[in-house]
Write a protein that holds these residues in place. Sequence first.
Motif: not given
Length: 512
Positions: A473, A495-498, A500, A502
């Motif tokens: 991450s 993935e992009l969460k906010g 962050t 991964t």
Amino acid sequence: MKLYSLKVKRIIAVLSVVCLCSLIFAGCASTEVKTEHTAVNRNFYEIYVGSFYDSDGDGIGDLQGIISKLDYLNSADGKDSLGVQGVWLMPINPSPTYHKYDVTDYYSIDPDYGTMEDFEMLILEANNRGISVIIDLVLNHTSAQHPWFIAALEEIESGSEPYYREFYNFASERVNGDYYPTVGGLFYEAHFWDQMPDLNMDSPELRAEVAEIARFWLDKGIAGFRLDAVMHVYPSERQNLEFWSWFVDICREVREDVFLVGEVWSFENAILPYFETGLSLFNFPFHGHDGTINKALQSGNGDTLATEIARYDAEIRLRNPVGVNSLFLSNHDTGRSAGFIPDINKRKLAAAIYLMIPGNPFIYYGEEIGMTGSGIDENKRTAMFWSASDSTGITQNPKGSTNDRVPENGVAEQLLDPNSLLNYYRDVLRLKARHPDIFDGGIEKIETDVAAICAIRAGSVVVMHNLSDEAVSVQLPAGVTALDGFVSPTGVAAELKGETLTIPPYASIVLK
Ligand code: CA
């Protein structure tokens, strides 16, 4: 080529000398860096014609065979296509050897490969599919059987006025280990092999021939040349830079957007000065078992790789702001990359790394299906493995090859397998095609706090690779807001969460 045609050529050459001299003078007088950005960026595919596809059943690959496989390289709908926009054909001129790096006639096609009509059809059909063709041009030496060399020896023996003997380097003594004895008690220079006498580019008549050869092929519609043995034409770098700068000018007069890529098979310090001439140069320091890319794969250190990518690019810009970096993992002279990258996930990552470094990448035929080959050159140039179940078009291996190994699956099977190496190459090239900045955007390394991550900004996009076998991450870098595509050997999604990101093991992502 008969001697009478040599004499006609000689008259043409003499007539050309007057204008040529002014060109040489101009080349000497102006040593400024060629900064016009004229070459088009493309993904290239290197083909050893004799092993690619055999159209007529004689066991030797040929030009008609390439024509029948152009849809594999690129097609309008992209279905079953690799997705390249350029091909480099290894030498196609007549030659006594299988590899054809010793030319006997610069103006025709080796009969093993077909005819000039076949070549013209190939250019047309390739262009119809958005594929440009560049051909190998071997200017350091000819074959010892070239009519120029035969005529040179005849001039020496008969004591006639020297003309063709000026095309080569003769000396009355063995100047160094590159010189071989010949007629008249003389020695001739042949750096690579005694059957490949070195040309003397100090001869204005020879330069006129070289210019004519370049124009001849550019007029056929090729996009440029791959130039063999660039650093060997003259003994000194200064002379070589003058020669290649002159050659670039000759080509650009015919085709402003000509793409010329040179082989300086050496270290960085020897390669970099040639960017000043307007040539693109193969990036030898990054290729192969001991190159920058494989070293990074083995160490798992992406951060150092990003430093090296940005540093090498800066070194190019220092010599030429519009210089084009020509990347590759392996070529016809070096051990195939599947041999030194046995791990399939790392092999997929290696492809994503070099295909998405700004510049023009060159895929060596068969690399995309995991063909192997090392040791003697013949082993590196074996038959393209189209199918494990259908031998149609598959050539014989070059005589002398001891490499009978083929991948488990050929092109046909790998196209049907979503997890195949071939489909990974296709996915990477499709991802890249959506982000043209990856070709020529200015490069900047992005610092992350994760050693495994290689992060590079190319124009408006950011490319990141995870060189570790674990998901990592990292924070979204400044200037980009969206994850706009990824390739992932394990099939796990990025993935992009906010803020962050991964990134799965060995995966590559593009942010914009
Ligand atoms: Ca054939």
